[in-house]
Design a protein around this motif. Structure first.
Motif, PDB file in Angstrom:
ATOM      1  N   ILE A  43       0.863  -1.209   0.000  1.00 12.77           N
ATOM      2  CA  ILE A  43       0.000   0.000   0.000  1.00 12.77           C
ATOM      3  C   ILE A  43       0.885   1.239   0.000  1.00 12.77           C
ATOM      4  CG2 ILE A  43      -1.697   1.385   1.254  1.00 12.77           C
ATOM      5  CD1 ILE A  43      -3.072  -0.892   2.190  1.00 12.77           C
ATOM      6  N   THR A  44       0.571   2.173  -0.898  1.00  8.93           N
ATOM      7  CA  THR A  44       1.316   3.437  -0.988  1.00  8.93           C
ATOM      8  C   THR A  44       0.324   4.585  -0.992  1.00  8.93           C
ATOM      9  OG1 THR A  44       2.893   2.284  -2.385  1.00  8.93           O
ATOM     10  CG2 THR A  44       3.021   4.668  -2.399  1.00  8.93           C
ATOM     11  N   PHE A  45       0.650   5.641  -0.256  1.00  8.71           N
ATOM     12  CA  PHE A  45      -0.226   6.820  -0.230  1.00  8.71           C
ATOM     13  C   PHE A  45       0.509   8.021  -0.820  1.00  8.71           C
ATOM     14  CE2 PHE A  45      -1.637   4.251   3.432  1.00  8.71           C
ATOM     15  CZ  PHE A  45      -2.968   4.077   3.094  1.00  8.71           C
ATOM     16  N   ASP A  46      -0.255   8.939  -1.387  1.00 15.80           N
ATOM     17  CA  ASP A  46       0.303  10.222  -1.813  1.00 15.80           C
ATOM     18  C   ASP A  46      -0.819  11.257  -1.691  1.00 15.80           C
ATOM     19  OD1 ASP A  46       2.055  12.111  -2.723  1.00 15.80           O
ATOM     20  OD2 ASP A  46       2.328  11.251  -4.711  1.00 15.80           O
ATOM     21  N   ARG A  47      -0.450  12.526  -1.770  1.00 17.15           N
ATOM     22  CA  ARG A  47      -1.469  13.581  -1.701  1.00 17.15           C
ATOM     23  C   ARG A  47      -1.313  14.503  -2.889  1.00 17.15           C
ATOM     24  NH1 ARG A  47      -4.220  14.639   3.260  1.00 17.15           N
ATOM     25  NH2 ARG A  47      -3.675  13.033   4.760  1.00 17.15           N
ATOM     26  N   ALA A  48      -2.425  15.083  -3.300  1.00 15.39           N
ATOM     27  CA  ALA A  48      -2.389  16.075  -4.385  1.00 15.39           C
ATOM     28  C   ALA A  48      -3.549  17.043  -4.134  1.00 15.39           C
ATOM     29  CB  ALA A  48      -2.540  15.384  -5.735  1.00 15.39           C
ATOM     30  N   HIS A  49      -3.645  18.075  -4.974  1.00 19.46           N
ATOM     31  CA  HIS A  49      -4.773  18.976  -4.776  1.00 19.46           C
ATOM     32  C   HIS A  49      -5.394  19.401  -6.101  1.00 19.46           C
ATOM     33  CE1 HIS A  49      -1.405  21.884  -5.168  1.00 19.46           C
ATOM     34  NE2 HIS A  49      -2.294  22.548  -5.862  1.00 19.46           N
ATOM     35  N   MET A  50      -6.639  19.816  -5.970  1.00 24.11           N
ATOM     36  CA  MET A  50      -7.407  20.314  -7.102  1.00 24.11           C
ATOM     37  C   MET A  50      -7.773  21.754  -6.788  1.00 24.11           C
ATOM     38  SD  MET A  50     -10.405  17.610  -8.058  1.00 24.11           S
ATOM     39  CE  MET A  50     -11.709  18.567  -7.369  1.00 24.11           C
ATOM     40  N   LEU A  51      -7.830  22.617  -7.790  1.00 26.48           N
ATOM     41  CA  LEU A  51      -8.162  24.023  -7.548  1.00 26.48           C
ATOM     42  C   LEU A  51      -9.469  24.364  -8.264  1.00 26.48           C
ATOM     43  CD1 LEU A  51      -4.596  25.531  -8.116  1.00 26.48           C
ATOM     44  CD2 LEU A  51      -5.676  24.986  -5.921  1.00 26.48           C
ATOM     45  N   THR A  52     -10.441  24.826  -7.510  1.00 25.37           N
ATOM     46  CA  THR A  52     -11.723  25.208  -8.113  1.00 25.37           C
ATOM     47  C   THR A  52     -11.814  26.721  -8.202  1.00 25.37           C
ATOM     48  OG1 THR A  52     -12.780  23.275  -7.145  1.00 25.37           O
ATOM     49  CG2 THR A  52     -14.228  25.022  -7.897  1.00 25.37           C
ATOM     50  N   PRO A  53     -11.838  27.286  -9.423  1.00 24.18           N
ATOM     51  CA  PRO A  53     -11.965  28.740  -9.551  1.00 24.18           C
ATOM     52  C   PRO A  53     -13.297  29.201  -8.960  1.00 24.18           C
ATOM     53  CG  PRO A  53     -11.447  27.720 -11.661  1.00 24.18           C
ATOM     54  CD  PRO A  53     -11.765  26.620 -10.722  1.00 24.18           C
ATOM     55  N   ALA A  54     -13.272  30.353  -8.257  1.00 27.16           N
ATOM     56  CA  ALA A  54     -14.515  30.917  -7.706  1.00 27.16           C
ATOM     57  C   ALA A  54     -14.329  32.421  -7.560  1.00 27.16           C
ATOM     58  CB  ALA A  54     -14.835  30.290  -6.355  1.00 27.16           C
ATOM     59  N   LEU A  55     -15.338  33.170  -7.985  1.00 27.63           N
ATOM     60  CA  LEU A  55     -15.259  34.628  -7.939  1.00 27.63           C
ATOM     61  C   LEU A  55     -15.479  35.153  -6.526  1.00 27.63           C
ATOM     62  CD1 LEU A  55     -14.702  36.763 -10.022  1.00 27.63           C
ATOM     63  CD2 LEU A  55     -17.127  36.736 -10.640  1.00 27.63           C
ATOM     64  N   SER A  56     -16.153  34.363  -5.704  1.00 25.38           N
ATOM     65  CA  SER A  56     -16.391  34.736  -4.303  1.00 25.38           C
ATOM     66  C   SER A  56     -16.815  33.462  -3.585  1.00 25.38           C
ATOM     67  CB  SER A  56     -17.510  35.777  -4.202  1.00 25.38           C
ATOM     68  OG  SER A  56     -18.749  35.165  -4.547  1.00 25.38           O
ATOM     69  N   LEU A  57     -16.876  33.522  -2.248  1.00 22.47           N
ATOM     70  CA  LEU A  57     -17.337  32.340  -1.509  1.00 22.47           C
ATOM     71  C   LEU A  57     -18.789  31.985  -1.857  1.00 22.47           C
ATOM     72  CD1 LEU A  57     -15.510  32.988   1.852  1.00 22.47           C
ATOM     73  CD2 LEU A  57     -15.123  31.068   0.286  1.00 22.47           C
ATOM     74  N   PRO A  58     -19.691  32.978  -1.980  1.00 22.40           N
ATOM     75  CA  PRO A  58     -21.049  32.594  -2.410  1.00 22.40           C
ATOM     76  C   PRO A  58     -21.074  31.957  -3.807  1.00 22.40           C
ATOM     77  CG  PRO A  58     -21.094  34.755  -1.373  1.00 22.40           C
ATOM     78  CD  PRO A  58     -19.642  34.381  -1.518  1.00 22.40           C
ATOM     79  N   HIS A  59     -20.193  32.399  -4.713  1.00 20.26           N
ATOM     80  CA  HIS A  59     -20.127  31.740  -6.025  1.00 20.26           C
ATOM     81  C   HIS A  59     -19.759  30.270  -5.847  1.00 20.26           C
ATOM     82  CE1 HIS A  59     -19.979  35.755  -7.904  1.00 20.26           C
ATOM     83  NE2 HIS A  59     -20.248  35.136  -9.028  1.00 20.26           N
TER      84      HIS A  59
END
Ligand code: SAM
Length: 265
Positions: A190-206
């Motif tokens: 078993i091997t683990f790794d981490r990565a991230h995704m970026l979600t564009p947003a104009l504001s927190l309510p968006h």
């Protein structure tokens, strides 16, 4: 109707609006396919494939890909995606807990933010490993409970009506200790790794509105609360924006995830 069948029918209805999120999960798909060491000619299954971003990425690398998802609207988009990409993929509407494939049919079984939503982890693991050949690779991306998307699903769980008995919270699949226990001695290395995704947003309510229009469990919750308890919905919305605020900078919401890879013993 059986409570679990009911639960899955509600999931299927909620996930029907997920397609716009493929623009974000596309980048994570490339990470998972690389992490799983997919090679040309390999038989690869993308479980809970949604619009097929993992299967299409694997097929573009020369794999013989198959994709399966509970939600017919997403399989339709997946078919369109493979047509546009010019790759052949075998698409199926189906359930992680009852895969319509022979034992040992695949060299690699992958799932991106997918099998974690099957209600019974023991049933899902048994199925994923049954269709994988001995020595084959299982690899998946999941949301850790202590990071943003895991927290968001935790929040949804606190506001939503309780699920039927036996349904496990999806973000437990983001905990390496739980993963080790669930895969058990059926796998090695078993091997683990981490990565991230970026979600564009104009504001927190968006961002919140985007989740309310695309993320199945958030859609179902906001539908229910807007009919039954608008004041509770307003509190939920405030809490969701507050949770996202810690991860929002430069007009993107950062979503870190865990990747797991193991070899079937
Ligand atoms: C967050 S989406 C991920 C979709 C895709 N893998 C991606 O990364 O873009 C979760 C997916 O799990 C699917 N799903 C949920 N429960 C499922 C089940 N029991 N069997 C098959 N698919 C399921 C949903 O239909 C949805 O497409």
């Amino acid at each position: 109707m059986d409570p679990l069948d009911n639960f899955k029918a509600a999931q299927r209805a909620g996930w029907a609006y997920f397609a716009p999120l493929q623009a974000i999960t596309t980048t994570a798909a490339a990470r998972l396919v690389k992490f799983a060491h997919v090679k040309p000619g390999m038989r690869v299954l993308d479980v809970a494939c949604g619009t097929g971003v993992v299967a299409v990425t694997a097929a573009r690398m020369g794999a013989r890909a198959t994709g399966l998802d509970l939600t017919p609207e997403l399989i339709q988009v997946a078919r369109e995606n493979s047509r546009i990409a010019g790759v052949e993929i075998d698409w199926h509407e189906g359930d992680v807990e009852k895969l319509p494939f022979e034992a040992g049919a695949f060299d690699a079984v992958l799932s991106q933010f997918g099998h974690m939503f099957a209600p019974r982890p023991d049933v899902a693991v048994a199925e994923l490993l049954r269709v994988l050949k001995p020595g084959g690779t299982i690899a998946f991306s999941t949301w850790p409970p202590e990071l943003f998307i895991g927290k968001m699903f935790g929040l949804v769980g606190r506001y939503a009506p309780p699920p039927p008995p036996g349904v496990s919270p999806p973000p437990l699949w983001g905990d390496p200790n739980v993963i080790r226990e669930r895969l058990g001695s059926a796998v090695k290395d078993i091997t683990f790794d981490r990565a991230h995704m970026l979600t564009p947003a104009l504001s927190l309510p968006h961002f919140r509105e985007f989740m309310e229009r695309t993320a199945g469990p958030v859609i179902k919750l906001t539908e229910t609360l807007s009919a039954s308890d608008p004041a509770k919905l307003a509190t939920f919305r405030k809490e969701l924006e507050a949770a996202a605020a810690d991860y929002f900078d430069d007009n993107v919401v950062r979503q870190d995830f865990l990747m797991t890879r193991a070899v079937k013993a």
